[in-house]
Design a protein around this motif. Structure first.
Motif, PDB file in Angstrom:
ATOM      1  N   ALA A   1     -79.371  -4.003  62.287  1.00 46.55           N
ATOM      2  CA  ALA A   1     -78.796  -3.036  63.223  1.00 46.55           C
ATOM      3  C   ALA A   1     -77.813  -2.108  62.506  1.00 46.55           C
ATOM      4  N   GLU A   2     -76.977  -2.660  61.635  1.00 42.87           N
ATOM      5  CA  GLU A   2     -76.018  -1.835  60.904  1.00 42.87           C
ATOM      6  C   GLU A   2     -76.732  -0.796  60.038  1.00 42.87           C
ATOM      7  N   GLY A   3     -77.753  -1.238  59.297  1.00 44.40           N
ATOM      8  CA  GLY A   3     -78.505  -0.315  58.445  1.00 44.40           C
ATOM      9  C   GLY A   3     -79.176   0.789  59.242  1.00 44.40           C
ATOM     10  N   ILE A   4     -79.759   0.432  60.359  1.00 38.09           N
ATOM     11  CA  ILE A   4     -80.416   1.417  61.233  1.00 38.09           C
ATOM     12  C   ILE A   4     -79.387   2.391  61.789  1.00 38.09           C
ATOM     13  N   PHE A   5     -78.265   1.866  62.284  1.00 35.11           N
ATOM     14  CA  PHE A   5     -77.269   2.740  62.903  1.00 35.11           C
ATOM     15  C   PHE A   5     -76.652   3.674  61.865  1.00 35.11           C
ATOM     16  N   GLN A   6     -76.369   3.157  60.671  1.00 30.91           N
ATOM     17  CA  GLN A   6     -75.856   4.023  59.599  1.00 30.91           C
ATOM     18  C   GLN A   6     -76.838   5.155  59.310  1.00 30.91           C
TER      19      GLN A   6
END
Length: 164
Positions: A24-29
């Motif tokens: 989720a963090e990678g996608i949101f970044q």
């Protein structure tokens, strides 16, 4: 001269901080960067447990992100802290167990909003299952799809989710 605008902030949580929360963090970044909003967001992820402190995401997480064009994501696992409950606008858990534990460890007073990431999924899939224990890359691809939908909707409607 106008005062600088405070960054919005989001923390993604899962059990170990190597699969779902890092996905989720990678996608949101990536979404924030693609939309030219990098200077407007503070984004991080963390674990409920300390098993993977200092460890990079699971290889299957990284392969799935790369397959979907996210090639520059880097993170080392960390455990959530009491200060996180004050530092982030929203803390997203991935399933009911995550939410139950977040509610157990939260300080008496805090400012973060605690939500299931799936509450932002326009397809209505509330729970993002842990793909760690399976041996099927398709489980990671399903997590990617769910996180992508939810993160994209959250980014587009962040004011609604943060203020409601």
């Amino acid at each position: 001269m106008a005062a600088p605008t405070k960054k919005k902030s989001v923390l993604f949580i899962c059990l170990g901080n190597i699969c779902r929360s890092t996905m989720a963090e990678g996608i949101f970044q990536h979404l924030v960067k693609t939309n030219g909003l990098g200077d407007k967001w503070q984004i991080d992820s963390a674990a409920l447990g300390d098993w993977h402190n200092g460890v990079p995401p699971d290889d299957r997480t990284m392969r799935t992100l790369k397959k979907n064009g996210i090639k520059d994501y880097k993170h080392l696992g960390r455990q959530i802290t009491k200060s996180d409950f004050h530092d982030f606008d929203v803390i997203f858990g991935m399933d009911e167990d995550n939410m139950s534990e977040l509610n157990e460890i939260k300080p008496r007073s805090f400012r973060s909003k605690l939500l299931l990431l799936g509450e932002c999924d326009p397809d209505g899939e509330l729970i993002i299952e842990d793909p760690y224990y399976g041996n099927n890359i398709k489980d990671f691809e399903k997590v990617y799809e769910q996180c992508y939908r939810a993160c994209n909707n959250f980014l587009q409607n962040s004011e609604k989710f943060i203020s409601s």
